[in-house]
Design a protein around this motif. Structure first.
Motif, PDB file in Angstrom:
ATOM      1  N   VAL A 170     -12.971  -3.369   7.634  1.00  0.00           N
ATOM      2  CA  VAL A 170     -11.748  -2.886   6.977  1.00  0.00           C
ATOM      3  C   VAL A 170     -10.531  -3.528   7.646  1.00  0.00           C
ATOM      4  O   VAL A 170      -9.602  -3.995   6.968  1.00  0.00           O
ATOM      5  N   LEU A 171     -10.554  -3.576   8.978  1.00  0.00           N
ATOM      6  CA  LEU A 171      -9.432  -4.185   9.710  1.00  0.00           C
ATOM      7  C   LEU A 171      -9.243  -5.641   9.273  1.00  0.00           C
ATOM      8  O   LEU A 171      -8.133  -6.077   8.961  1.00  0.00           O
ATOM      9  N   GLN A 172     -10.360  -6.384   9.240  1.00  0.00           N
ATOM     10  CA  GLN A 172     -10.258  -7.807   8.891  1.00  0.00           C
ATOM     11  C   GLN A 172      -9.710  -7.978   7.469  1.00  0.00           C
ATOM     12  O   GLN A 172      -8.846  -8.810   7.217  1.00  0.00           O
ATOM     13  N   GLU A 206      -0.863   1.756   9.065  1.00  0.00           N
ATOM     14  CA  GLU A 206       0.534   1.867   8.668  1.00  0.00           C
ATOM     15  C   GLU A 206       1.051   0.472   8.359  1.00  0.00           C
ATOM     16  O   GLU A 206       0.736  -0.487   9.067  1.00  0.00           O
ATOM     17  N   PHE A 207       1.809   0.361   7.271  1.00  0.00           N
ATOM     18  CA  PHE A 207       2.414  -0.930   6.908  1.00  0.00           C
ATOM     19  C   PHE A 207       3.721  -0.661   6.194  1.00  0.00           C
ATOM     20  O   PHE A 207       3.939   0.426   5.666  1.00  0.00           O
ATOM     21  N   GLU A 208       4.584  -1.679   6.193  1.00  0.00           N
ATOM     22  CA  GLU A 208       5.863  -1.530   5.499  1.00  0.00           C
ATOM     23  C   GLU A 208       5.622  -1.718   4.002  1.00  0.00           C
ATOM     24  O   GLU A 208       5.120  -2.748   3.575  1.00  0.00           O
ATOM     25  N   GLY A 209       6.009  -0.704   3.224  1.00  0.00           N
ATOM     26  CA  GLY A 209       5.807  -0.799   1.772  1.00  0.00           C
ATOM     27  C   GLY A 209       7.073  -1.252   1.085  1.00  0.00           C
ATOM     28  O   GLY A 209       7.450  -0.711   0.049  1.00  0.00           O
ATOM     29  N   SER A 210       7.753  -2.232   1.672  1.00  0.00           N
ATOM     30  CA  SER A 210       9.092  -2.599   1.205  1.00  0.00           C
ATOM     31  C   SER A 210       9.103  -3.180  -0.212  1.00  0.00           C
ATOM     32  O   SER A 210      10.104  -3.112  -0.890  1.00  0.00           O
ATOM     33  N   ALA A 252      -5.792  -9.532   7.164  1.00  0.00           N
ATOM     34  CA  ALA A 252      -5.691 -10.909   6.650  1.00  0.00           C
ATOM     35  C   ALA A 252      -4.576 -11.021   5.608  1.00  0.00           C
ATOM     36  O   ALA A 252      -4.031 -12.096   5.384  1.00  0.00           O
ATOM     37  N   GLN A 253      -4.219  -9.905   4.975  1.00  0.00           N
ATOM     38  CA  GLN A 253      -3.292 -10.002   3.838  1.00  0.00           C
ATOM     39  C   GLN A 253      -2.023  -9.174   3.972  1.00  0.00           C
ATOM     40  O   GLN A 253      -1.074  -9.363   3.213  1.00  0.00           O
ATOM     41  N   ILE A 254      -2.018  -8.225   4.907  1.00  0.00           N
ATOM     42  CA  ILE A 254      -0.842  -7.350   5.049  1.00  0.00           C
ATOM     43  C   ILE A 254      -0.465  -7.281   6.518  1.00  0.00           C
ATOM     44  O   ILE A 254      -1.342  -7.192   7.380  1.00  0.00           O
ATOM     45  N   ASP A 263       0.827  -3.005  -4.265  1.00  0.00           N
ATOM     46  CA  ASP A 263      -0.287  -3.406  -5.145  1.00  0.00           C
ATOM     47  C   ASP A 263      -1.400  -4.046  -4.331  1.00  0.00           C
ATOM     48  O   ASP A 263      -2.586  -3.774  -4.529  1.00  0.00           O
ATOM     49  N   LYS A 264      -0.987  -4.875  -3.396  1.00  0.00           N
ATOM     50  CA  LYS A 264      -1.971  -5.547  -2.538  1.00  0.00           C
ATOM     51  C   LYS A 264      -2.794  -4.511  -1.758  1.00  0.00           C
ATOM     52  O   LYS A 264      -4.024  -4.593  -1.703  1.00  0.00           O
ATOM     53  N   ALA A 265      -2.099  -3.504  -1.226  1.00  0.00           N
ATOM     54  CA  ALA A 265      -2.800  -2.468  -0.446  1.00  0.00           C
ATOM     55  C   ALA A 265      -3.825  -1.750  -1.323  1.00  0.00           C
ATOM     56  O   ALA A 265      -4.958  -1.488  -0.888  1.00  0.00           O
TER      57      ALA A 265
END
Ligand code: MLT
Ligand code: ZN
Length: 463
Positions: A236-238, A281-285, A242-244, A291-293
């Motif tokens: 899951v981490l990988q 946690e990621f910035e959903g700016s 890789a994208q976010i 969409d990617k998430a």
């Protein structure tokens, strides 16, 4: 017991009100969060300036008395334990914000400033201090620096080390040193600032720091995923990293979730029960990131790694979801856990996890084991809970031999016996699994250069 003459000299330096000699003060100031050692200092002093700290260190040299520097005492390795008649020098009164520079985005402050107050100060300036962990409400910035505190945002923002632009310290000889003076670029030989960061009070007392601030993250989103097995957490981490750009990638076991929800009354993230949970946690700016998430979440479900998930819909829900992870440590104190804070490179994590899991299952079969940690940066917290019917001493005696086996495994994987909690008293016997004999010898020589009489935090890190 200190002689009257020594007490009088200390009174003259910091004021009689600030020399504490009661056993209740010894109990309060003479320990950190560990429960293994009994506090037994000879005095607690509370200086109000670097000059007062310097004077106390000079007196300690004169009388050959040891000093234990003391911050918020939230440490987990016994680094702030005063068990052998030392003077505790507590930094509580060095608690002022001294200067803020908006162009440099730096703040200069006393070592006794509480971490949460620094975070609030940064927010008031429209900025952000990113080092964050559960005990920010009582830990002090000086202690964070002395232990190079890590926490939940390291994957994106690094450790405390990455935010320290300058230090004012008193070394063991009683000299004041001003290190790096807030400079970004400064290639003028050995950077002693970095020696003091993580030195656990063995080289000097950190009295003042200049800290870098940064811009706050935009719209932080929290995603909790129910994961099928240990190795799948790394898949899951990988997939996500890789994208976010992730601010955090944490994990905890079902046992940890059960305990934190039962003890703290928090709601479960969803009904499905899974062996492990990953918190991202990621910035959903932008909409594209969201969409990617969602796409990545679906992929991890299709792969069979993830069984269920929840995405925060508001800042307050994000904060509630974080509590499921952040409150685990506090929850577990109820069981007097024996703590392991270990790390390997993330790429070695799958193999290491398999082996450590086998080891733990075979050697701790009659103990309850709770896993959680900052798996995104290769850091696992392995907590063994004390059974009610076992005394603390017997419990520790049972855990100690297993620590050596974990140490051997860490040596094989070139990992660390203390990823972020420091060495203190708890881990010094295992340091050799992570550091070579030559490194240990050089460390002792470095200590001698800064603390010639060996009065600063003796017995911590090494003997
Ligand atoms: C945490 O990650 O919660 C802290 O390092 C504290 C702990 O491990 O108990
Ligand atoms: Zn941690």
């Amino acid at each position: 017991m200190l002689s009257e003459q020594i007490v009088e000299r200390l009174n003259a330096v910091v004021g009689a009100q600030r020399v504490l000699l009661d056993s209740s003060d010894f109990q309060r100031f003479g320990v950190d969060r560990t429960t293994i050692w009994e506090p037994n200092p000879c005095a607690v002093v509370l200086p109000a300036s670097i000059e007062e700290v310097q004077e106390v260190v000079r007196l300690a040299n004169e009388w050959n008395l040891a000093i234990v520097p003391s911050g918020g005492r939230t440490g987990l390795s016994g680094g702030a334990v005063a068990k052998d008649g030392e003077i505790v020098v507590a930094m509580d009164r060095l608690n002022q914000v001294l200067d803020f520079n908006p162009l440099d985005r730096t703040v200069r402050l006393g070592a006794g400033v509480i971490t949460a107050n620094l975070q609030d100060f940064a927010t008031e300036q429209g900025l952000f201090y990113p080092v964050d962990f559960a005990s920010t409400g009582s830990s002090q910035i000086g202690g964070n620096i002395a232990t190079n505190a890590g926490g939940i945002n390291v994957i994106r923002y690094g450790m405390t080390r990455d935010w320290v632009m300058g230090l004012k310290v008193v070394n063991g000889a009683g000299d004041i040193l001003e290190l790096n003076k807030g400079l970004v670029k400064n290639n003028t030989g050995y950077d002693f600032r970095h020696l003091f960061i993580g030195s656990e009070g063995t080289l000097g007392l950190i009295c003042e720091a200049t800290i870098q601030l940064t811009r706050p993250p935009v719209d932080p989103n929290v995603l909790i995923l129910g994961v099928n097995n240990f190795p799948a957490i790394l898949d899951v981490l990988q997939t996500f990293s890789a994208q976010i750009d992730l601010n955090a990638f944490e994990f905890f076991s079902q046992a940890a979730l059960d305990k934190v929800t039962a003890q703290m009354g928090h709601a479960k993230p969803f009904d499905t029960e899974t062996p492990f949970y990953a918190l991202l946690e990621f910035e959903g700016s932008t909409e594209a990131v969201m969409d990617k998430a969602m796409t990545l979440f679906e992929q991890t479900v299709e792969q069979g790694w993830v069984m269920d998930g929840v995405l925060s819909q508001s800042l307050s829900q994000a904060e509630s979801l974080w509590k499921l992870r952040e409150d685990i440590s506090e929850t577990l104190w109820h069981w007097q856990p024996y703590k392991n804070d270990i790390s390997v490179r993330v790429s070695r994590m799958p193999d290491f996890l398999r082996e450590v899991d086998e080891l733990v299952a075979s050697r701790y079969s009659d103990f309850e084991v709770v896993w959680y940690g900052h798996i995104g940066d290769g850091n696992l917290h392995l907590n063994i809970l004390k059974p009610e019917n076992l005394s603390s001493q017997d419990f520790v005696a049972r855990c100690v031999p297993v620590s050596s086996e974990i140490g051997q495994l860490l040596a094989k994987y070139e990992g660390s016996v203390s990823a972020e909690h420091g060495v203190g008293l708890l881990k010094k016997d295992y340091l050799h699994y992570s550091r070579s004999p030559l490194e240990l010898e050089l460390m002792k020589q470095v200590k001698k250069a800064f603390d010639p009489n060996g009065i600063l935090n003796p017995g911590k890190l090494f003997d």
